[in-house]
Design a protein around this motif. Sequence first.
Motif, PDB file in Angstrom:
ATOM      1  N   ARG A 255       0.825  -1.212   0.000  1.00 36.13           N
ATOM      2  CA  ARG A 255       0.000   0.000   0.000  1.00 36.13           C
ATOM      3  C   ARG A 255       0.852   1.253   0.000  1.00 36.13           C
ATOM      4  O   ARG A 255       0.406   2.317  -0.434  1.00 36.13           O
ATOM      5  N   LEU A 256       2.065   1.143   0.502  1.00 30.26           N
ATOM      6  CA  LEU A 256       3.002   2.254   0.522  1.00 30.26           C
ATOM      7  C   LEU A 256       4.372   1.758   0.068  1.00 30.26           C
ATOM      8  O   LEU A 256       4.681   0.567   0.164  1.00 30.26           O
ATOM      9  N   VAL A 257       5.173   2.681  -0.434  1.00 30.69           N
ATOM     10  CA  VAL A 257       6.582   2.404  -0.717  1.00 30.69           C
ATOM     11  C   VAL A 257       7.417   3.451   0.010  1.00 30.69           C
ATOM     12  O   VAL A 257       6.949   4.564   0.295  1.00 30.69           O
ATOM     13  N   ALA A 258       8.645   3.061   0.306  1.00 34.49           N
ATOM     14  CA  ALA A 258       9.602   3.988   0.930  1.00 34.49           C
ATOM     15  C   ALA A 258      10.810   4.091  -0.001  1.00 34.49           C
ATOM     16  O   ALA A 258      11.844   3.459   0.229  1.00 34.49           O
ATOM     17  N   PRO A 259      10.718   4.889  -1.052  1.00 37.71           N
ATOM     18  CA  PRO A 259      11.741   4.876  -2.104  1.00 37.71           C
ATOM     19  C   PRO A 259      13.115   5.350  -1.652  1.00 37.71           C
ATOM     20  O   PRO A 259      14.121   5.033  -2.294  1.00 37.71           O
ATOM     21  N   HIS A 260      13.184   6.107  -0.604  1.00 42.47           N
ATOM     22  CA  HIS A 260      14.473   6.590  -0.104  1.00 42.47           C
ATOM     23  C   HIS A 260      14.952   5.802   1.107  1.00 42.47           C
ATOM     24  O   HIS A 260      15.914   6.206   1.769  1.00 42.47           O
ATOM     25  N   GLY A 261      14.288   4.690   1.406  1.00 45.36           N
ATOM     26  CA  GLY A 261      14.682   3.894   2.551  1.00 45.36           C
ATOM     27  C   GLY A 261      14.343   4.569   3.863  1.00 45.36           C
ATOM     28  O   GLY A 261      13.536   5.502   3.921  1.00 45.36           O
ATOM     29  N   MET A 262      14.969   4.105   4.932  1.00 46.20           N
ATOM     30  CA  MET A 262      14.705   4.605   6.273  1.00 46.20           C
ATOM     31  C   MET A 262      16.002   5.088   6.916  1.00 46.20           C
ATOM     32  O   MET A 262      17.057   4.469   6.747  1.00 46.20           O
TER      33      MET A 262
END
Length: 305
Positions: A255-262
């Motif tokens: 449902r979500l993506v984190a394209p820059h990571g954490m």
Amino acid sequence: MSNIHRKRNLPPLAALPAFEAAARHQSFSRAAEELHLTHGAISRAVAQIEERLGINLFVRRNRRVWLTQAGERLLKSVATALDGLDGAIEEIHRHDSASPILSVSCEPSLAMRWLMPRLGAFRESNPDLNIDLRLAGGPVDLLVEGCDMAIRRADFGIGGDYEVTRLWPEFAGPVCDPDCWENILARDLSNARWLHSRTRPDAWDVWKRASGSNASPTSEQYFDHFFFTLQAAANRLGTAIGPLPLVYDDLVAGRLVAPHGMAPTGYDYVLITLDRPGRDPRILRFFDWLVAEAKGIEDGAVPKG
């Protein structure tokens, strides 16, 4: 002669807290404010004790009061007795490990987005222990609120009279709808509307410092609570800073993506208890389960769907 049936020559016990507050402040008005009573109620309570003892505990003059010698002696005894009762009650709360109910105070966003979806599994494997979940954030008074433990993001001072046990570090990064990232934002964070929460107004700045990003938004929108900000991101209204574990399930489900990571935020999630978790088998059981459930988020790795 046995003293078992000796009648105690005590003043009205219900009046003693009012006397103690008035004597400590040397003011009936300030005692009334502290105990949420009227000035008249404090005055009547003190008068009841004086009438029973047959002595004056205060000198009253020009709307001010001072303790007499008798009042000072009584204050020492009453303060010691009340402190002893407080201590005894605290000990009872600390060691009531036989209760089948564990009261847990938890940050609302963490509870709704991560903890509650997992509590059913905990109940199935621990049918003898019921979790009474209270949604609250920030400082907590476990005794006043009747809670056995609290789960908090440690972004505030925690009193030294509590045991603080680290659960996991917090990592966070920009999150948005996957199709939005690919086809609308063209994989460029500067094309995004940045979503902010008034309860964490510096979330984007913290992430930029941690990640070294110099991105800036095309527009911005604010929400009153962090939970709404994350929900808005899932509903394609913009891009929000999503911390693990709050967005963990959304990332797994796609449902979500984190394209820059954490990136690390510098804060930890912690368990707050009156004693070490091992002193209460109920708390230890829940603590061990929490740590096991959170395995995989400690290094901030973004889960794949």
